[in-house]
Write an enzyme that holds these catalytic residues in place. Structure first.
Site, PDB file in Angstrom:
ATOM      1  N   LYS A   1       0.808  -1.218   0.000  1.00  0.00           N
ATOM      2  CA  LYS A   1       0.000   0.000   0.000  1.00  0.00           C
ATOM      3  C   LYS A   1       0.851   1.281   0.000  1.00  0.00           C
ATOM      4  O   LYS A   1       2.059   1.236   0.260  1.00  0.00           O
ATOM      5  CB  LYS A   1      -0.930  -0.020   1.211  1.00  0.00           C
ATOM      6  CG  LYS A   1      -1.944  -1.168   1.173  1.00  0.00           C
ATOM      7  CD  LYS A   1      -2.831  -1.126   2.401  1.00  0.00           C
ATOM      8  CE  LYS A   1      -3.847  -2.255   2.411  1.00  0.00           C
ATOM      9  NZ  LYS A   1      -4.699  -2.191   3.616  1.00  0.00           N
TER      10      LYS A   1
ATOM     11  N   PHE B   1     -15.890   3.728   6.663  1.00  0.00           N
ATOM     12  CA  PHE B   1     -14.508   4.032   6.284  1.00  0.00           C
ATOM     13  C   PHE B   1     -14.234   3.907   4.788  1.00  0.00           C
ATOM     14  O   PHE B   1     -13.105   4.142   4.342  1.00  0.00           O
ATOM     15  CB  PHE B   1     -13.533   3.136   7.063  1.00  0.00           C
ATOM     16  CG  PHE B   1     -13.728   1.660   6.817  1.00  0.00           C
ATOM     17  CD1 PHE B   1     -13.192   1.037   5.702  1.00  0.00           C
ATOM     18  CD2 PHE B   1     -14.440   0.886   7.728  1.00  0.00           C
ATOM     19  CE1 PHE B   1     -13.370  -0.329   5.477  1.00  0.00           C
ATOM     20  CE2 PHE B   1     -14.617  -0.476   7.523  1.00  0.00           C
ATOM     21  CZ  PHE B   1     -14.083  -1.076   6.387  1.00  0.00           C
TER      22      PHE B   1
ATOM     23  N   ARG C   1      -1.082 -14.508   4.812  1.00  0.00           N
ATOM     24  CA  ARG C   1      -1.822 -13.841   5.887  1.00  0.00           C
ATOM     25  C   ARG C   1      -1.027 -13.910   7.200  1.00  0.00           C
ATOM     26  O   ARG C   1      -1.015 -12.952   7.973  1.00  0.00           O
ATOM     27  CB  ARG C   1      -3.224 -14.425   6.025  1.00  0.00           C
ATOM     28  CG  ARG C   1      -4.057 -14.118   4.750  1.00  0.00           C
ATOM     29  CD  ARG C   1      -5.514 -14.391   4.873  1.00  0.00           C
ATOM     30  NE  ARG C   1      -6.190 -13.494   5.787  1.00  0.00           N
ATOM     31  CZ  ARG C   1      -6.512 -12.226   5.521  1.00  0.00           C
ATOM     32  NH1 ARG C   1      -6.191 -11.685   4.364  1.00  0.00           N
ATOM     33  NH2 ARG C   1      -7.156 -11.498   6.420  1.00  0.00           N
TER      34      ARG C   1
ATOM     35  N   THR D   1      -4.469  -7.213  11.179  1.00  0.00           N
ATOM     36  CA  THR D   1      -4.799  -5.931  10.556  1.00  0.00           C
ATOM     37  C   THR D   1      -4.365  -4.765  11.436  1.00  0.00           C
ATOM     38  O   THR D   1      -3.841  -3.765  10.946  1.00  0.00           O
ATOM     39  CB  THR D   1      -6.320  -5.846  10.288  1.00  0.00           C
ATOM     40  OG1 THR D   1      -6.684  -6.959   9.462  1.00  0.00           O
ATOM     41  CG2 THR D   1      -6.694  -4.562   9.585  1.00  0.00           C
TER      42      THR D   1
ATOM     43  N   ARG E   1       3.215  -6.191   9.166  1.00  0.00           N
ATOM     44  CA  ARG E   1       2.495  -5.096   9.824  1.00  0.00           C
ATOM     45  C   ARG E   1       3.134  -4.687  11.149  1.00  0.00           C
ATOM     46  O   ARG E   1       3.156  -3.503  11.484  1.00  0.00           O
ATOM     47  CB  ARG E   1       1.029  -5.469   9.995  1.00  0.00           C
ATOM     48  CG  ARG E   1       0.310  -5.464   8.639  1.00  0.00           C
ATOM     49  CD  ARG E   1      -1.120  -5.881   8.752  1.00  0.00           C
ATOM     50  NE  ARG E   1      -1.824  -5.716   7.488  1.00  0.00           N
ATOM     51  CZ  ARG E   1      -2.827  -6.483   7.098  1.00  0.00           C
ATOM     52  NH1 ARG E   1      -3.253  -7.472   7.878  1.00  0.00           N
ATOM     53  NH2 ARG E   1      -3.419  -6.266   5.947  1.00  0.00           N
TER      54      ARG E   1
ATOM     55  N   ASN F   1      -1.829   0.139   7.035  1.00  0.00           N
ATOM     56  CA  ASN F   1      -1.240  -1.106   7.536  1.00  0.00           C
ATOM     57  C   ASN F   1      -0.363  -1.826   6.515  1.00  0.00           C
ATOM     58  O   ASN F   1      -0.138  -3.023   6.609  1.00  0.00           O
ATOM     59  CB  ASN F   1      -2.323  -2.025   8.105  1.00  0.00           C
ATOM     60  CG  ASN F   1      -3.342  -2.452   7.076  1.00  0.00           C
ATOM     61  OD1 ASN F   1      -3.155  -2.245   5.877  1.00  0.00           O
ATOM     62  ND2 ASN F   1      -4.417  -3.063   7.529  1.00  0.00           N
TER      63      ASN F   1
ATOM     64  N   HIS G   1      -2.067  -5.619   1.761  1.00  0.00           N
ATOM     65  CA  HIS G   1      -3.338  -6.336   1.638  1.00  0.00           C
ATOM     66  C   HIS G   1      -3.012  -7.729   1.132  1.00  0.00           C
ATOM     67  O   HIS G   1      -2.116  -7.900   0.307  1.00  0.00           O
ATOM     68  CB  HIS G   1      -4.261  -5.649   0.622  1.00  0.00           C
ATOM     69  CG  HIS G   1      -5.364  -6.554   0.137  1.00  0.00           C
ATOM     70  ND1 HIS G   1      -6.555  -6.686   0.810  1.00  0.00           N
ATOM     71  CD2 HIS G   1      -5.428  -7.408  -0.925  1.00  0.00           C
ATOM     72  CE1 HIS G   1      -7.308  -7.574   0.173  1.00  0.00           C
ATOM     73  NE2 HIS G   1      -6.654  -8.026  -0.885  1.00  0.00           N
TER      74      HIS G   1
END
EC number: 2.7.4.6
Length: 140
Positions: free
Chosen positions: A11, A59, A87, A93, A104, A114, A117
């Protein structure tokens, strides 16, 4: 466990801090192969389509604005149990709840920013991959 593919996005909060290489190193250290990768700037339409499942959530607008605020790196990862493995590598998250050594925990700024994805299921991965990659762009 079967070889599978999952979708990843690095991100804007991570790309702006030049963390693509560090994140890729964690992905590869976990035994996943990066079989497709490109740096793009998502359009508003792409972000809204990608996060359509969250459209009714409060959000949603902020999430879309964040995802188009800077470049992202979209990826296809491959390996045994790739979806669950990635994951685990990403971590929770909420970075304050993420395990030590996860992407993260190491790199996320907040629950909203964070850093990454990852797909949550095989069906989702297939849809997400198809949104950003054609078959000839994925080289295993």
């Amino acid at each position: 466990m079967a070889i599978e593919r999952t979708f990843s996005i690095i991100k804007p909060d991570a790309t702006e801090r030049n963390l693509t290489g560090a994140i890729n190193a964690l992905i590869e250290k976990a035994g996943l192969r990066i079989v497709a990768q490109k740096r793009i700037r998502m359009t508003r339409e792409q972000a809204e389509t990608f996060y359509a499942v969250h459209k009714a959530r409060p959000f949603f607008g902020e999430l879309v604005d964040f995802m188009i605020s800077g470049p992202v790196v979209v990826q296809v990862l491959e390996g045994e149990g790739a979806i669950l493995k990635y994951r685990d590598v990403m971590g929770a998250t909420d970075p304050s709840k993420a395990a030590d050594g996860t992407i993260r925990k190491l790199h996320a700024k907040s629950i909203g920013e964070n850093s990454v994805h990852g797909s949550d299921a095989a069906e989702t991965a297939a849809i997400e991959i198809a949104q950003f990659f054609s078959g000839n762009e994925i080289v295993g």
